[in-house]
Design a protein around this motif. Sequence first.
Motif, mmCIF file in Angstrom:
data_model
loop_
_atom_site.group_PDB
_atom_site.id
_atom_site.type_symbol
_atom_site.label_atom_id
_atom_site.label_comp_id
_atom_site.label_asym_id
_atom_site.label_seq_id
_atom_site.Cartn_x
_atom_site.Cartn_y
_atom_site.Cartn_z
ATOM 1 N N GLU B 530 0.822 -1.212 0.000
ATOM 2 C CA GLU B 530 0.000 0.000 0.000
ATOM 3 C C GLU B 530 0.856 1.261 0.000
ATOM 4 O O GLU B 530 0.458 2.293 -0.532
ATOM 5 C CB GLU B 530 -0.958 -0.015 1.187
ATOM 6 C CG GLU B 530 -2.166 -0.881 0.876
ATOM 7 C CD GLU B 530 -3.004 -1.202 2.087
ATOM 8 O OE1 GLU B 530 -2.584 -0.850 3.208
ATOM 9 O OE2 GLU B 530 -4.064 -1.808 1.908
ATOM 10 N N ARG B 533 1.250 2.387 -3.177
ATOM 11 C CA ARG B 533 -0.060 2.651 -3.760
ATOM 12 C C ARG B 533 -0.581 1.454 -4.533
ATOM 13 O O ARG B 533 -1.218 1.589 -5.568
ATOM 14 C CB ARG B 533 -0.022 3.880 -4.659
ATOM 15 C CG ARG B 533 0.018 5.112 -3.805
ATOM 16 C CD ARG B 533 -0.389 6.330 -4.557
ATOM 17 N NE ARG B 533 0.367 7.401 -3.964
ATOM 18 C CZ ARG B 533 1.513 7.835 -4.450
ATOM 19 N NH1 ARG B 533 1.968 7.362 -5.577
ATOM 20 N NH2 ARG B 533 2.161 8.764 -3.838
ATOM 21 N N ILE B 559 -1.029 9.901 -9.727
ATOM 22 C CA ILE B 559 -2.116 8.973 -9.406
ATOM 23 C C ILE B 559 -3.350 9.353 -10.222
ATOM 24 O O ILE B 559 -3.490 10.493 -10.675
ATOM 25 C CB ILE B 559 -2.495 8.984 -7.908
ATOM 26 C CG1 ILE B 559 -2.903 10.393 -7.469
ATOM 27 C CG2 ILE B 559 -1.384 8.431 -7.066
ATOM 28 C CD1 ILE B 559 -3.609 10.419 -6.129
ATOM 29 N N PRO B 574 -7.796 9.283 -4.286
ATOM 30 C CA PRO B 574 -7.102 8.311 -5.144
ATOM 31 C C PRO B 574 -8.093 7.254 -5.672
ATOM 32 O O PRO B 574 -8.825 6.655 -4.891
ATOM 33 C CB PRO B 574 -6.077 7.665 -4.207
ATOM 34 C CG PRO B 574 -5.903 8.631 -3.093
ATOM 35 C CD PRO B 574 -7.216 9.346 -2.944
#
Lengths: 125, 697
Positions: B530, B533, B559, B574
């Motif tokens: 994570e 991402r 992103i 996101p």
Amino acid sequence: MKKTVLIVDDSATLRASVQYVLTEAGYHVEEAVDGQKGLDVLEKLHIHDVKIDVIITDINMPNMDGISFIREIKKGPFKFVPILVLTTESEHAKKLEGKAAGAAGWLVKPFKPEQLLWVVKKFIR
Amino acid sequence: MALSPEKLRQIFLEEAEDILLSFEQNLIELETNPDDTDSLNNVFRAVHTMKGSAGMVDFHHLAHFLHEVEELLVRMQKKMVTVNDEIISLLFECYDIASVFINDSDNIDNVLAKRIEQFSGRIQKFQGIQSPIKSAALPDKEESDFAEKYIHIVMKFNPDIFLTGTDPLMLLRELSEIGTFISLKCDTATLPSLDELNFEVFYLSWDGVFKTTEPISAIDNIFIFVKDDHFIHFEDVSSNFVDGINIEYADQKLGEILHEEGLLQKEDVEQIVQTQKKSGELLVEQKKIDQKTIDRVLKQQQQSKQIRQATTIRVSTGKLDNLVNRSGEMVIAVSNIAQIISEQNHAHEFTKIVEKLQRLSSELQEEVMRVRMVPVGTTFRAFNRLIRDTSLALGKRVELYVSGSDTELDKNINEGISAPLTHLLRNAIDHGIETPEERIKQGKPPEASLWLRAFQKEGKIIIEVEDDGQGIDKEAVVQKAKEQGLIKNEELSTEEIYNLIMTPGFSTVEQVSEISGRGVGMDVVRKSIEMLRGTIEIYSESGVGTLFRIKLPLTLAVIDGMLISVGDQILTMPMLSIIEAFYLKKENLQQVEGNRELLHYNNNYIPFIRLHDLFGFPTKITEPEDGVILVVEGHNRQIALMADSVIGQQQAVIKSFSHNFREVKYVSGATILGNGNISLIIDVHNIELESVRGGTV
């Protein structure tokens, strides 16, 4: 016909210097970054029936180390090709291990161009 | 095309940067986990490789220094020195010194020499005896006195000498370059008849007197690689010779015979020479491609290698990051122009130009990002060894199948993915794959298969780790989670059960296994993914196997974001975090104690958070049914966030806050919108944490 030398070392610097010195001296040099890739190169050469004259390999490499690499070579069609192991002064045990696996000689890092040429010439038929 | 010493140094410096990175990362790892022999070994390898390379490019101070560090690391590996804070700090300082050197190698060799010298003393404190470093590879030739010498040489080679790649003939030829045998006897006693002759076996030995003007060390040099394993004896017997005649022959009949035999046997030697040549010729005859073709292809390959070497330059990653950012911003600006134009019905020509600009800028962005990409194979390569060692240690038989090694990943992601993948692979062998006996019992092949795949799909990089082991025992997981108080008696979906594995504090294995380590669990794997991402999904079937699928973004700098409005602010969410966006029916909302709200979502109650309350942005839209609900995925749970409205989707170039702003809550950074305004990027995990602290579950 150019003599072919395979250099297997995870250090780009070392490969480049071997490549440089031996190419200057009229050899053809193949490179690989570890034992596994070295075997790939040998397999490719074998398929194309290219003779390899000397193999130079580092001992301490990721993926497949020099000792396993030598052992693998000894199982295949290139088992009679002289293999030189690269060691450092502090790795005497590695040198012996390399010999036990079937290496023909060794070269201590760092080496000078003339030392490399001397030892390679020793094994070129 | 020759490679100059400068270029060689350039190659070294490029390589050294990568090595230093590994040095640092593994050192950090070692600091948090002093028992981690992998990290220690990686640190060792980094130092070892750099030492060897530094010596090759004549950075002797650095090589010497790294040798000292290496000695220390060897002692750590042998557990003669305990890994403690002092050692770690010392190693960090070593790293710093090496870094300073690498980053300014032009000016610093001599300046740094002093610092290194002072520093060495501190390292040696841990080393016990100081070990000198020798730089000579081979014994240097001593001064030759050019006096004629007679050397008695006995050579008895082991039958398997050919297998070591050494041809005794080569040694004889080398000898003939520095002198002559005045007598040579070849012992052919073990030589079989021709039809029994085995080409792989060596049968001969020699005994002779060699005349030379070279020092005896020259002979030692010839036999340097064989003298330890074969019987090689040589001694200076010059005192026995007068004017080239062996004075011992006077009372040794055998000596004369020796001499005579020697001459005779030389023909035998030549016979062997012939034999050898023939085997060589045979090899040449077998060639299926003609030599010219091979030479041409090899030459082309070599040229391309040289071109590649010549065209790399070193660029700091900082500069690359800036490039990525700028190009990303440009794409956004251009798409904004495009939007304005489409709204205002401009001339066709103008629209066309803008469309072209838009395409070019996206291509530019992609190219710039690609500069930072490296093949994931660089990371994968290390796993062969890991698999071998781990399976060996656990008595399991595993074959690793790797595919997609040339899939390219952002450099940072590539580096970050190594640790979680290592953990997943180890886990697979440790917990997933059964012992060979167990596998045979279940009718599986004793050798387990482990797949490691990488590929690009739908703008994401997918990395999969799959095994054909026993799969995840769902009941055991649920049972354990209950014992550990992670869940109560609720019904869980398969997906939720698998997710439990990645919850902090969860471990199904009673004993801490040496392979999978202590304390570091699947939750850490998920966290590190994570951090990149990315997301991780688990698929498993009992008795059949388990698949871990990691989805990673192409880059960390940009992103995909969903723009949402809260009051007069535009926030960026996101896309990776978003599960669903919808309009709410009020009856699905429940008030619970402490003024908290829960949303009934997919048979579950999840925390409901109003973003305008959370951020304190005034807005007219305060009723949940007037706004938009975004269900987002946190680390451990889903949460529902309420925004005023959804504006649209946009790529966002992430701008981190400087350290002054590090206390900003619920926000991970900011991005600049097409109109120049700033949009805060929502930190879902932070909000999730808050929802836990607030007591809502």
